[in-house]
Design an enzyme around this catalytic site. Sequence first.
Site, PDB file in Angstrom:
ATOM      1  CG  ASP A  95      55.763  10.940  42.931  1.00 58.99           C
ATOM      2  OD1 ASP A  95      54.942  10.847  41.832  1.00 58.99           O
ATOM      3  OD2 ASP A  95      55.311  10.067  44.049  1.00 58.99           O
ATOM      4  CD  GLU A  96      58.897   8.052  44.949  1.00 59.13           C
ATOM      5  OE1 GLU A  96      59.369   7.783  46.106  1.00 59.13           O
ATOM      6  OE2 GLU A  96      57.949   7.371  44.537  1.00 59.13           O
TER       7      GLU A  96
END
Length: 588
Positions: free
Chosen positions: A360-361
Site C-alpha cells: 500500500d501507499e
Amino acid sequence: MVVLKISFLATLMFAKYAAAIWPIPASYEHGSEVVWIDRTTKWEFDCPNGLDPLIDRRVRRAIDRAKHTTLNKQLVPWKFKPPGVDFDPPTDGRYHSTIRRVIIQQLSSNETRAPAYEQMDESYELYLPGPKGIQSTDSELLETLIQKYGRMSIAYIIAPKSAGLIQALTTFSQLFYAHTKNGVYSPLAPVAIKDKPKFVHRGVNLDTSRQWYPKAAILRVIDGMAWNKFNRLHFHVTDSQSWPLEVPSMPELALKGAYYKGLHYSTSDVQDIYMYAEDRGIQVIMEIDMPGHTSSIGLAYPTLITGQNIQPLWTNVAAQPPSGHLKLNNTNVEDFLTSLFNDVVPRLIPYCKYFHTGGDEVNKNIYLLDEGVKSADHAVIKPYLERFLKHAHDAVRKNGATPFVWEEMVLDWGVDLPKDVIVQAWLGDESVKGAVTKGYRVIAGTYQNWYLDCGNGQWLDFHNDSFYPYNDWCGPKKNWRAMYSYDPANGLSAGQAKLVLGGEVHIWSEQIDEYSIDSTVWPRAGAAGEVLWSGRRDAQGKNRTFSDASPRLAEIRERMVNWGIAASPIMQLWCHQHDGDCQYPDTA
Ligand SMILES: *[C@@H]1O[C@H](CO)[C@@H](O)[C@H](O)[C@H]1NC(C)=O
Ligand SMILES: *[C@@H]1O[C@H](CO)[C@@H](O)[C@H](O)[C@H]1NC(C)=O
Ligand SMILES: *[C@@H]1O[C@H](CO)[C@@H](O)[C@H](O)[C@H]1NC(C)=O
Ligand SMILES: *[C@@H]1O[C@H](CO)[C@@H](O)[C@H](O)[C@H]1NC(C)=O
C-alpha cells in the site's frame, strides 16, 4: 417433520432472550422452556477413526473452554429486563430438564491443519433438549445420533470438521444465563440450529508497529474475535514506525527496530499467538508491508532504504513520518528479502498457508532519491516494482505460502500478478469491483465503514490553527451501525461476488494501544463479524435491521465484559431494559 414452529408465539414474549446469539445463525429455531446445565453434565467428544491427534486435542481444549464459559462465566440478564421484573426461572423440578450429556460429534477425519480457503468447512448443527427432549427435526444426522444416544436430556453438537465444532461450542455457551441464586439455564429450549458462514475470510487487521502491544493484548483480541466468529487475524506486525519481530538470522532488525529493548515478539511469542488463535479456529496471516512502510528496516540496514526519515518535509515522500521505502532495482534488497522470508515463513506455514507482502501507499517521489531508479515517473518505476514483487513472491512461495497484496499493486500500479494472489481492498466498493474484474480473489473492508481507528482526530502537531478542529482524514468515527451497514459484496454481480472471500476490520494503531483497544474495537467489530458470518441480508434477502441487531449486540457486549474484555456500551441501559422503546419513529 418440522415441529419447532409451535414455539414462535412464545418466542415473541421472550423477545429479549430470543436474541441471545451473536452473530445470528443461518437457521435458528427455539422454544421458551427452561433447561439447566450443571457440573454433573458429561461432555463427550465422539471423533471419527483416523482423526489427527493434534486436531483431536484442539477440539478437547475447545470443549474445556466452552464448559468453563458455560458454567462459570454466565450473565445474570438483569440489564435486559425492566426493573422489578423477576426473570429467574423457578428452580424446583429441575431433574427432568437438566442436560445430562453434551454429545459432540465430528463427522469427518479428512481434515488437515491450516486448510486453504477451498478446503474449509465451518458448518455445524446444534440441538438443546427441552423438558420433552430433543424435538423432531429434519436432520438425518441428528436422527442417527438419537438412535444411538437417545432423545432425553441430551444436547447435540455435530459438525463435519473441527472448525465447525469450535464455532458451535461458542454458540452453545451463548444460549445460557446465570440464575441469581444458583445454577445456569437456557430459557430457549428446545433449540435447533443449523449454521454456516456467509464468508470464508472474516478478519481483524491489527497493526503492532505504531504502538507496542504485549502478547497478552493480542491474545485478548483473539478471544474477542473467537466470540464474534472471526477466523483470520491479519497480523500487520511491522511498519515504518517499529519492527517488533524477532528474525533470528537477522537479530539487528528487532534489536534496532523495536521501541525499547525487549519489546519484540520472539519466535516463541509468535508461535504462542499462532497456536492460541488456531485453537479458536483462527488462522493468523502475517504481513510484512513493503516496499513502502519499511523505514524501520533502515535502522538495522540503512543501505537498503531510500529517503530514510526525511525531515521536516516528510510530506513530500510519505503518508506519515518516518519516511523510507525499500530500494528498487537493488540486488542487496533482493538478497535481504530472500533471507527474511526463508527465516520467517517456514515457522508460520504449519498454521497458515498465506503470507501478506503489503504494497500500500508506495510513494513515487521517494524513488527520485533511489540511486537504482532516479525517477518519480510511474512508467519508469513500474517495471522495477514488478521485479521487486516477483522476487518477494517467489521467496514467499518457495517457502510454501500464497501471497496477499494491498489493492494498489494491481489497481494503481497495474502489476500483473498470478491470479492465486489475494488482493486486499481498502479504498471502497470500486476497488473491490476493480480487483474482482481483473479476476483476483478479494478481501474487502473499506475505510469508509470498517476502519476502527477513524474519528480520533489528528495526531500531528500543527504550528497554527488553520487545521482546527483537527479532524483526521477518515472521520467521523465508524459507529457500529455504519459498520453493520456495509456489505463486502456491495454492487457486485453474483459471479463477481464469488471472488470476494470476505473482509476485515482494521485496527491501525496511531491512537490505539493495549489500554484502549478493548473499548475501541468491541463491540463495534462484532457488527462486522455478523455481516461476515451471517450476511448483511437475511434469508429473505432483506437488510438486517438495527432493532433485531441491537439487543443481541448489547448482550454479546455484556458477555464480553464478563469474559474479560472492556467493550463499550452501545445504548443507554434504559433502552436495553425497555426493548423496542428506543426506536426512531417511522412516520412515513
Ligand atoms: C478430503 O478433503 C479434500 C478437501 O478438503 C478433498 O479434496 C478430498 O477429496 C477429501 N478426501 C477424501 C478421502 O474424502
Ligand atoms: C538498474 O539496475 C541495473 C543493474 O544493476 C543497472 O544497470 C541499471 O542502471 C539500473 N537502473 C537505473 C535507472 O539505475
Ligand atoms: C498555518 O500552517 C500551515 C501549514 O503549516 C501553513 O500552510 C499556513 O500558511 C499557516 N497559516 C498561517 C496563518 O500562518
Ligand atoms: C441495504 O444496505 C445497503 C448497504 O449494505 C444499502 O446500500 C441499501 O440501500 C440498503 N437497502 C435498503 C432497502 O435499505
